[in-house]
Design a protein around this motif. Structure first.
Motif, mmCIF file in Angstrom:
data_model
loop_
_atom_site.group_PDB
_atom_site.id
_atom_site.type_symbol
_atom_site.label_atom_id
_atom_site.label_comp_id
_atom_site.label_asym_id
_atom_site.label_seq_id
_atom_site.Cartn_x
_atom_site.Cartn_y
_atom_site.Cartn_z
ATOM 1 N N ASP A 189 0.822 -1.216 0.000
ATOM 2 C CA ASP A 189 0.000 0.000 0.000
ATOM 3 C C ASP A 189 0.851 1.259 0.000
ATOM 4 O OD1 ASP A 189 -2.488 -1.473 0.256
ATOM 5 O OD2 ASP A 189 -1.889 -1.864 2.326
ATOM 6 N N ALA A 190 2.063 1.172 0.544
ATOM 7 C CA ALA A 190 2.932 2.339 0.620
ATOM 8 C C ALA A 190 3.550 2.676 -0.734
ATOM 9 C CB ALA A 190 4.033 2.097 1.654
ATOM 10 N N GLU A 191 3.989 1.655 -1.457
ATOM 11 C CA GLU A 191 4.731 1.909 -2.699
ATOM 12 C C GLU A 191 3.930 2.709 -3.722
ATOM 13 O OE1 GLU A 191 7.155 -0.547 -6.189
ATOM 14 O OE2 GLU A 191 6.403 -1.601 -4.405
ATOM 15 N N PRO A 192 2.684 2.340 -4.053
ATOM 16 C CA PRO A 192 1.960 3.146 -5.044
ATOM 17 C C PRO A 192 1.646 4.560 -4.570
ATOM 18 C CG PRO A 192 0.525 1.474 -4.091
ATOM 19 C CD PRO A 192 1.913 1.162 -3.627
ATOM 20 N N ARG A 193 1.758 4.815 -3.278
ATOM 21 C CA ARG A 193 1.506 6.149 -2.745
ATOM 22 C C ARG A 193 2.802 6.933 -2.560
ATOM 23 N NH1 ARG A 193 -2.417 2.736 -1.033
ATOM 24 N NH2 ARG A 193 -4.556 3.577 -0.838
ATOM 25 N N ALA A 199 5.228 7.568 9.019
ATOM 26 C CA ALA A 199 4.879 6.302 8.390
ATOM 27 C C ALA A 199 5.841 5.214 8.841
ATOM 28 C CB ALA A 199 4.907 6.426 6.879
ATOM 29 N N LYS A 200 5.292 4.060 9.166
ATOM 30 C CA LYS A 200 6.101 2.865 9.431
ATOM 31 C C LYS A 200 5.730 1.845 8.349
ATOM 32 C CE LYS A 200 6.850 -0.783 12.921
ATOM 33 N NZ LYS A 200 8.254 -0.544 13.318
ATOM 34 N N VAL A 201 6.568 1.698 7.351
ATOM 35 C CA VAL A 201 6.299 0.768 6.249
ATOM 36 C C VAL A 201 6.800 -0.605 6.681
ATOM 37 C CG1 VAL A 201 6.719 0.247 3.831
ATOM 38 C CG2 VAL A 201 6.506 2.632 4.580
ATOM 39 N N THR A 202 5.885 -1.561 6.796
ATOM 40 C CA THR A 202 6.232 -2.848 7.391
ATOM 41 C C THR A 202 5.317 -3.959 6.911
ATOM 42 O OG1 THR A 202 6.377 -4.068 9.493
ATOM 43 C CG2 THR A 202 4.820 -2.239 9.402
ATOM 44 N N GLU A 231 -1.732 9.580 2.524
ATOM 45 C CA GLU A 231 -0.923 10.240 1.503
ATOM 46 C C GLU A 231 0.235 10.960 2.167
ATOM 47 O OE1 GLU A 231 -4.129 12.380 -0.118
ATOM 48 O OE2 GLU A 231 -4.278 13.819 1.531
ATOM 49 N N ARG A 232 1.305 11.146 1.401
ATOM 50 C CA ARG A 232 2.451 11.896 1.928
ATOM 51 C C ARG A 232 2.079 13.367 2.087
ATOM 52 N NH1 ARG A 232 7.675 11.207 -1.576
ATOM 53 N NH2 ARG A 232 8.474 12.499 0.120
#
Length: 802
Positions: A716-720, A741-744, A800-801
């Motif tokens: 979910d993080a990568e496309p955003r 954000a904690k991408v995990t 979103e960022r």
């Protein structure tokens, strides 16, 4: 406000820090020449006093603390350690939060003086006033509200900031003044505590202790992480770690996160879409039925509602049994196959089948749930489904089993200060207090769970918020809560009592500065397989103008002419000792009061508890409190209790005018089957090591090592375009928050996880963007349909960022 709350405190912190530094390097009398010069001697060192105390936050641990004090200043805080005890002897040692209490105690933001609001509610602008003015304002407005609206207009909100034998002085006060609007349920357990009596009877039939699971072959844990939610040396954290070391059982943790309780054992993680536990159980049940792994003897002897043979006579022949629901003969004619469950839960059909095979053949089987799965819009049925699972295979009431509820905990006997009989009979679900402020005249027994009366006669006009952050921060949909609380024509006066200015306290009209429990005599009982009691005395005299809540209530009682009735001629210390002696009359093993104060920590060891053992041995002699005396998988009582209720959209299933009386799955209002293009992700909360609810949420050092983050799967993080450490904005129809954000891979795809309890930080008269990352900015105030409880984990969002 800065001058009244902070400047003098910073001077103290600086001095206390120096003392703390000496303690940190192990200062002793022998070390004094090196530190103070050759002319120094042991007698020149300040005398140190050590006092026992306990944590009093609403954590089951409530662990022991030892305060080291020099010249009436706390130099450092440690916890209970008995060096003579065996290595594996359990001890109630505090977690890192408890050991950091000195940071809170000496915080520059500590409340030190009474204050009154000088800005708008929610702005946090106050000025210092005297105690006489504060008590006059609070008492005068209370008299005015009672005379104008009646006692039903006075409310003491649900709060979790203080637990001890004398923790409800304002309830006692209001009982003497004609009463107050009461509440029932809690924010933590409303759904499971409401549904359990329908299945097991009103006595509760709590679960087996975790120690009982040592003899199990298979352990299933739904929605729980003991090492995060119940930290400390002698609570479920300890029991869980001990179990992991001793049991030979296979363990499966069913959760949408790879939580801290299983991080080193990821093979035991069963990732599931949040809010779908009941669908998983239905899929398992289908496999069990199809492969003849159901224990029909148990179901026909001990249970009601599994199949036609066990249905109440008046409901037979209508395909209302649990078996009919699972096999596609029930209300929706959908067969609950593992393939059906897979599409909802995100767990493959093959994994569901393999899990079902193990459930059907493992003996003993221990099924337990935390409170995460039930704190949802369909939480009553999620909890009911988990409880039904061990019943399907007859794994209840035997060694090594559990009845599917939360694990048992045992405490030494204790007696709390009597609050007296409340002359006002009306009660509301605690989660619905904002409704009772905003539109009480529309709240009835049929549409809002009002008890003790058919409807409310008046809205809440006066609140006494003692040690609580549930007006906003821990409530739901903070922006709406703000709008309701900020309107002074609705709730006309809010009295706030606390140690620091939390978000909810910003809505108070008068603030009174509280003492911690370790700044006064206090006692508490808690525990689990090893129960314990902690008796503490004041570490220092009260500083500045802080008082105990008992003193505050006594001062208000004096204004109303009922001080003698309130105190009964006793100080708070005398109350505590008297209440303890009452407990000793019921448990002669307890030490004397003087012995209890001297020892600080008293422990009692208990044999592992096996839930419903007596019922299993003789179901007639030990009948449950249900209408049938048996376990009710189908509840005719639930049908009759809710037959004339008024339900909101999606509270009932399509084609049904009442609630489903079996443990079934149905979609959430904001869930995996109800996401939208605008809000395509699920949003769920969890408890965090760095806080207990919102307690410790303001301590800079705790925030530094436990940053507020949004867990998001790489898919979910990568496309955003989101990377770990980015600041992101999480938004939905209720509000917006900003956090890291904690991408995990420790959270399932399609789900954002945000720890609950972070301190709300928004300009409520500006853009309202919460830069503290409080999840309750994004949760809904809509209560669950049966319990009228807190659905805090039922949310959808976009990320979103920034």
């Amino acid at each position: 406000m800065e001058e009244s709350m902070g400047v003098s405190r910073r001077g103290f912190v600086k001095g206390a820090g120096a003392l703390g530094a000496l303690a940190a390097v192990g200062t002793t009398a022998a070390a004094s020449p090196a530190l103070f010069g050759a002319g120094s001697s042991a007698s020149a060192l300040p005398e140190e006093k050590v006092t026992w105390a306990h944590c009093a936050i609403n954590c089951p641990g409530r662990c022991s603390l030892r305060f080291h004090v020099v010249d009436d200043e706390v130099t450092w805080v440690e916890t209970y350690t008995d060096p003579t005890a065996p290595f594996d002897d359990p001890q109630p040692r505090a977690c890192l939060r408890g050991r950091s209490y000195r940071r809170w105690l000496a915080s520059p933001d500590r409340l030190s003086y009474p204050m009154k609001r000088v800005g708008k509610r929610g702005e946090g602008k106050f000025e210092r006033i005297s105690w006489d003015e504060a008590i006059d304002l609070a008492s005068g407005k209370l008299k005015e509200v009672i005379e104008k609206y009646g006692n039903e207009a006075v409310y003491i909100p649900y709060a979790t900031g203080v637990s001890a034998t004398t923790a409800r002085p304002f309830n006692r006060l209001m009982s003497l003044l004609g009463g107050y609007l009461g509440f029932y349920n809690s924010y933590s357990t409303a759904q499971i505590s409401t549904i359990t009596p329908y299945m097991y009877g009103p006595k509760g039939n709590t679960g087996s202790s975790l120690a009982a699971a040592e003899k199990s072959e298979l352990i299933l844990m739904f929605g729980s992480s003991p090492t995060e939610t119940r930290q400390g040396g002698l609570t479920t954290h300890y029991d869980w770690v001990s179990l992991r070391e001793k049991t030979k059982a296979k363990i499966y943790m069913i959760d949408y996160r790879l939580n801290d309780s299983i991080t080193n054992h990821s093979t035991q993680w069963v990732p599931i879409n949040p809010g779908t536990d009941a669908a998983l159980v239905a899929g398992i049940a289908h496999y069990l039925i199809k492969h003849d792994l159901i224990d029909l003897d148990f179901l026909h002897t001990y249970c009601v509602g599994f199949d036609e043979q066990t249905m109440p006579e008046e409901y037979r022949g209508k395909n209302l049994s649990y078996r009919a629901y699972v096999m596609g003969e029930g209300y929706d004619k959908v067969e609950k196959t593992p393939q059906w469950a897979a599409k909802i839960t995100g767990i493959s059909a093959q994994q569901i089948e393999a899990l079902a095979q193990e459930v059907g053949t493992a003996k003993p089987l221990y099924v337990v749930q935390g409170w995460g799965s039930q704190r949802r819009s369909n939480g009553e049925w999620a909890a009911w489904s988990v409880m039904a699972l061990p019943c399907l295979v007859g794994q209840v009431g035997l060694e090594g089993t559990n009845n599917g509820t939360r694990e048992d905990r045992t405490s030494p006997k204790s007696v709390s200060m009597p609050v007296g009989k409340n002359p006002v009979g009306a009660k509301i679900p605690c989660f619905m207090f904002t409704d009772a402020i905003d539109h009480a005249e529309r709240m009835t027994a049929k549409n809002a769970g009002v008890r003790g009366t058919d409807k409310l006669n008046v809205g809440i006009k006066y609140m006494i918020n003692y040690a609580g952050n549930c007006l906003t921060n821990q409530h739901s949909q903070i922006n709406l809560a703000h709008d309701i609380l900020a309107d002074e024509s609705k709730c006309e006066f809010i009295l706030g009592i606390d140690t620091v200015l939390c978000d909810s306290l910003k809505y108070a009209d008068v603030i009174l500065p509280d003492l911690f429990r370790f700044e006064q005599t206090s006692q508490i009982s808690t525990g689990s397989d090893v129960a314990y009691m902690i008796t503490g005395t004041a570490c220092t005299p009260p500083k500045f103008e802080r008082k105990t809540a008992y003193e505050m209530a006594s001062m208000i009682a004096e204004r109303f002419g009922v001080r003698e009735k309130f105190t009964e001629g006793k100080t708070e210390d005398e109350w505590i000792e008297e209440l303890y002696e009452q407990a000793r009359q019921q448990d002669s093993k307890l030490p004397t009061w003087e012995e209890a104060k001297k020892m600080g920590v008293y422990t009692q060891k208990h044999a592992p508890v096996v839930s419903m053992r007596k019922f299993r041995e003789d179901p007639e002699a030990n009948a449950l409190g249900t209408p049938s005396g048996k376990i009710e998988i189908f509840s005719a009582k639930l049908l009759s209790d809710t037959a004339d209720w008024e339900f909101g959209k999606d509270d009932t299933l399509p084609g049904m005018s009442t609630l489903l009386p079996i443990p079934a799955y149905f979609p959430e209002w904001y869930g995996i089957e109800t996401t939208t293009d605008e809000h395509p992700l699920l949003l769920s909360g969890f408890h965090y090591r760095g806080r207990l609810h919102s307690s410790w949420g303001s301590i800079p050092q705790m925030k530094e090592v436990n940053p507020q983050e949004a867990w998001i799967n790489p898919a979910d993080a990568e496309p955003r375009g989101i990377r770990g450490g980015d600041t992101v904005r999480v938004r939905n129809e209720f509000g917006q928050i900003e956090l890291l954000a904690k991408v995990t891979g420790r959270v399932v795809p399609g789900v954002v996880a945000v720890s609950q309890g972070a301190w709300h930080d928004a300009d409520m008269y500006g853009d309202r963007v919460d830069r503290g990352g409080c999840i309750n900015t994004l949760t809904t105030q809509r209560p669950s349909p049966l319990a009228h409880g807190n659905p805090q984990h039922t949310n959808i969002c976009q990320v979103e960022r920034v």
